[in-house]
Design a protein around this motif. Structure first.
Motif, PDB file in Angstrom:
ATOM      1  N   MET A 227      41.265  26.640  27.200  1.00 36.12           N
ATOM      2  CA  MET A 227      41.919  27.696  26.417  1.00 36.12           C
ATOM      3  C   MET A 227      41.302  29.052  26.728  1.00 36.12           C
ATOM      4  O   MET A 227      40.128  29.137  27.098  1.00 36.12           O
ATOM      5  CB  MET A 227      41.767  27.413  24.909  1.00 36.12           C
ATOM      6  N   ILE A 228      42.091  30.089  26.536  1.00 36.02           N
ATOM      7  CA  ILE A 228      41.579  31.450  26.616  1.00 36.02           C
ATOM      8  C   ILE A 228      41.362  31.949  25.190  1.00 36.02           C
ATOM      9  O   ILE A 228      42.328  32.049  24.410  1.00 36.02           O
ATOM     10  CB  ILE A 228      42.554  32.376  27.368  1.00 36.02           C
ATOM     11  N   PHE A 229      40.125  32.247  24.842  1.00 32.38           N
ATOM     12  CA  PHE A 229      39.810  32.667  23.483  1.00 32.38           C
ATOM     13  C   PHE A 229      39.926  34.182  23.368  1.00 32.38           C
ATOM     14  O   PHE A 229      39.473  34.919  24.257  1.00 32.38           O
ATOM     15  CB  PHE A 229      38.403  32.202  23.103  1.00 32.38           C
ATOM     16  N   PRO A 230      40.520  34.668  22.294  1.00 28.39           N
ATOM     17  CA  PRO A 230      40.747  36.117  22.162  1.00 28.39           C
ATOM     18  C   PRO A 230      39.455  36.933  22.114  1.00 28.39           C
ATOM     19  O   PRO A 230      39.479  38.124  22.412  1.00 28.39           O
ATOM     20  CB  PRO A 230      41.541  36.234  20.849  1.00 28.39           C
ATOM     21  N   THR A 231      38.346  36.314  21.756  1.00 25.66           N
ATOM     22  CA  THR A 231      37.069  37.038  21.674  1.00 25.66           C
ATOM     23  C   THR A 231      36.317  37.050  22.994  1.00 25.66           C
ATOM     24  O   THR A 231      35.246  37.651  23.089  1.00 25.66           O
ATOM     25  CB  THR A 231      36.173  36.388  20.605  1.00 25.66           C
ATOM     26  N   ASP A 232      36.871  36.390  24.007  1.00 22.86           N
ATOM     27  CA  ASP A 232      36.205  36.314  25.306  1.00 22.86           C
ATOM     28  C   ASP A 232      36.516  37.575  26.113  1.00 22.86           C
ATOM     29  O   ASP A 232      37.674  37.784  26.504  1.00 22.86           O
ATOM     30  CB  ASP A 232      36.686  35.067  26.050  1.00 22.86           C
ATOM     31  N   PRO A 233      35.523  38.409  26.383  1.00 20.38           N
ATOM     32  CA  PRO A 233      35.809  39.640  27.141  1.00 20.38           C
ATOM     33  C   PRO A 233      36.292  39.375  28.560  1.00 20.38           C
ATOM     34  O   PRO A 233      36.997  40.203  29.139  1.00 20.38           O
ATOM     35  CB  PRO A 233      34.461  40.376  27.139  1.00 20.38           C
ATOM     36  N   GLN A 234      35.951  38.217  29.113  1.00 19.42           N
ATOM     37  CA  GLN A 234      36.381  37.892  30.468  1.00 19.42           C
ATOM     38  C   GLN A 234      37.765  37.246  30.518  1.00 19.42           C
ATOM     39  O   GLN A 234      38.373  37.147  31.586  1.00 19.42           O
ATOM     40  CB  GLN A 234      35.359  36.968  31.134  1.00 19.42           C
ATOM     41  N   GLN A 235      38.233  36.772  29.367  1.00 18.33           N
ATOM     42  CA  GLN A 235      39.556  36.142  29.259  1.00 18.33           C
ATOM     43  C   GLN A 235      39.747  35.024  30.278  1.00 18.33           C
ATOM     44  O   GLN A 235      40.750  34.961  31.005  1.00 18.33           O
ATOM     45  CB  GLN A 235      40.660  37.190  29.383  1.00 18.33           C
ATOM     46  N   LEU A 236      38.766  34.117  30.307  1.00 19.68           N
ATOM     47  CA  LEU A 236      38.818  32.965  31.193  1.00 19.68           C
ATOM     48  C   LEU A 236      39.259  31.728  30.420  1.00 19.68           C
ATOM     49  O   LEU A 236      39.009  31.606  29.217  1.00 19.68           O
ATOM     50  CB  LEU A 236      37.440  32.719  31.812  1.00 19.68           C
ATOM     51  N   ALA A 237      39.903  30.806  31.100  1.00 18.66           N
ATOM     52  CA  ALA A 237      40.222  29.512  30.498  1.00 18.66           C
ATOM     53  C   ALA A 237      38.910  28.735  30.359  1.00 18.66           C
ATOM     54  O   ALA A 237      38.171  28.576  31.336  1.00 18.66           O
ATOM     55  CB  ALA A 237      41.208  28.752  31.363  1.00 18.66           C
ATOM     56  N   ARG A 238      38.639  28.266  29.167  1.00 20.50           N
ATOM     57  CA  ARG A 238      37.343  27.657  28.886  1.00 20.50           C
ATOM     58  C   ARG A 238      37.477  26.324  28.157  1.00 20.50           C
ATOM     59  O   ARG A 238      38.493  26.051  27.510  1.00 20.50           O
ATOM     60  CB  ARG A 238      36.484  28.600  28.024  1.00 20.50           C
ATOM     61  N   HIS A 239      36.396  25.526  28.233  1.00 22.76           N
ATOM     62  CA  HIS A 239      36.305  24.314  27.420  1.00 22.76           C
ATOM     63  C   HIS A 239      36.333  24.707  25.942  1.00 22.76           C
ATOM     64  O   HIS A 239      35.569  25.582  25.518  1.00 22.76           O
ATOM     65  CB  HIS A 239      34.988  23.581  27.686  1.00 22.76           C
ATOM     66  N   PRO A 240      37.175  24.056  25.116  1.00 22.53           N
ATOM     67  CA  PRO A 240      37.097  24.269  23.664  1.00 22.53           C
ATOM     68  C   PRO A 240      35.936  23.439  23.092  1.00 22.53           C
ATOM     69  O   PRO A 240      36.146  22.421  22.428  1.00 22.53           O
ATOM     70  CB  PRO A 240      38.466  23.783  23.173  1.00 22.53           C
ATOM     71  N   SER A 241      34.723  23.893  23.372  1.00 21.36           N
ATOM     72  CA  SER A 241      33.548  23.089  23.027  1.00 21.36           C
ATOM     73  C   SER A 241      33.398  22.882  21.524  1.00 21.36           C
ATOM     74  O   SER A 241      32.780  21.908  21.080  1.00 21.36           O
ATOM     75  CB  SER A 241      32.280  23.730  23.600  1.00 21.36           C
TER      76      SER A 241
END
Length: 267
Positions: free
Chosen positions: A159-173
């Protein structure tokens, strides 16, 4: 990739008063724990009233909140809180450390046990099976806050989290931790504690499996930016704090069964 479900962190706003989902998750965890413990109260001590149980849950909750907040300050971001001590009170923004909360709970249980004629481990064994409910609820709160996300990944459920400044697809840890620390740990402890166990054994199982589950998830969770990796390019503060839990859990289980001859035969 899955779309991140946009959920307002504020569950309810009444004028200047804002009720955050993160805080509600704590209330849900505490309320569910009280309800389940009240149904197991007779098995624990038939002389205890629900009022005494409510007192125990209250002090344990205080241990979670105060210990969790102070633990985060001490373990994860001491310099920021020294620079601005008022940040300590902004709990709705997150910033709670499980290991600090555990220390707070242990102190509350020790104090409450002394006042009510119960040993430390008698109470810890009693409450341990319901702790994962609060842990799981807290991880859902982290997910709604879009915090504590994982490393960049191309897994289908990234998922891309809205708080991520890099806007990368990430593990929903946060959801991994919900599944392991919440659901799986609850099932393990609930099933294990259904039969009589020697004192310390249930507490040992909690420490062991929480430590293992948290250690594993830390491999895909991004460490706090102010700390980063502490050794070898992959060791996190969470993993360092889990090592004593894993070793302590093994020791408690071994000690529980070796100090109780009847339990050794039953095992």
């Amino acid at each position: 990739m899955l779309p991140y479900p946009q959920i307002d962190p504020v569950a309810l706003a009444i004028g200047p008063l804002k009720i955050h989902w993160y805080g509600l998750m704590y209330l849900i965890g505490i309320g569910a724990a009280w309800l389940i413990l009240s149904r197991r109260l007779n098995r624990f001590d038939p002389t205890w009233t629900k009022e005494k149980l409510s007192d125990l849950v209250f002090w344990v909750a205080m241990g979670v909140i105060v210990g969790g907040r102070l633990g985060y300050v001490l373990f994860y971001d001491l310099s920021a809180y020294i620079a601005n001590p008022l940040l300590i009170f902004e709990v709705w923004k997150g910033g709670m450390a499980f290991h600090g909360g555990l220390i707070g709970v242990m102190l509350a249980v020790w104090w409450f046990g002394k006042r009510n004629g119960k040993s430390f481990f008698q109470i810890m064994d009693f409450i341990a099976p319901v702790v994962p409910i609060g842990l799981g609820a807290g991880r859902i709160g982290n997910f709604i806050n879009a915090e504590l996300w994982g490393k960049a990944s191309d897994v289908p459920w990234a998922m891309i989290f809205p708080t991520d400044p890099q806007q990368l697809a990430r593990h929903p840890s946060q959801l991994y931790q919900f599944a392991l620390e919440g659901v799986a740990l609850f099932l393990i402890l609930w099933l294990y504690s259904r039969k009589p166990r020697p004192t310390m054994a249930v507490s040992g199982m909690f420490a062991l499996f929480y430590g293992i589950f948290r250690f594993i998830v830390e491999f895909v969770r991004v460490p706090d930016a102010q700390l980063g990796y502490l050794a070898f390019g992959w060791v996190t503060m969470g993993q360092i704090l889990c090592i004593p839990m894993i070793l302590g859990g093994l020791l408690l289980i071994w000690w529980a069964y070796h100090s109780d001859p009847a339990a050794q035969k039953a095992a």
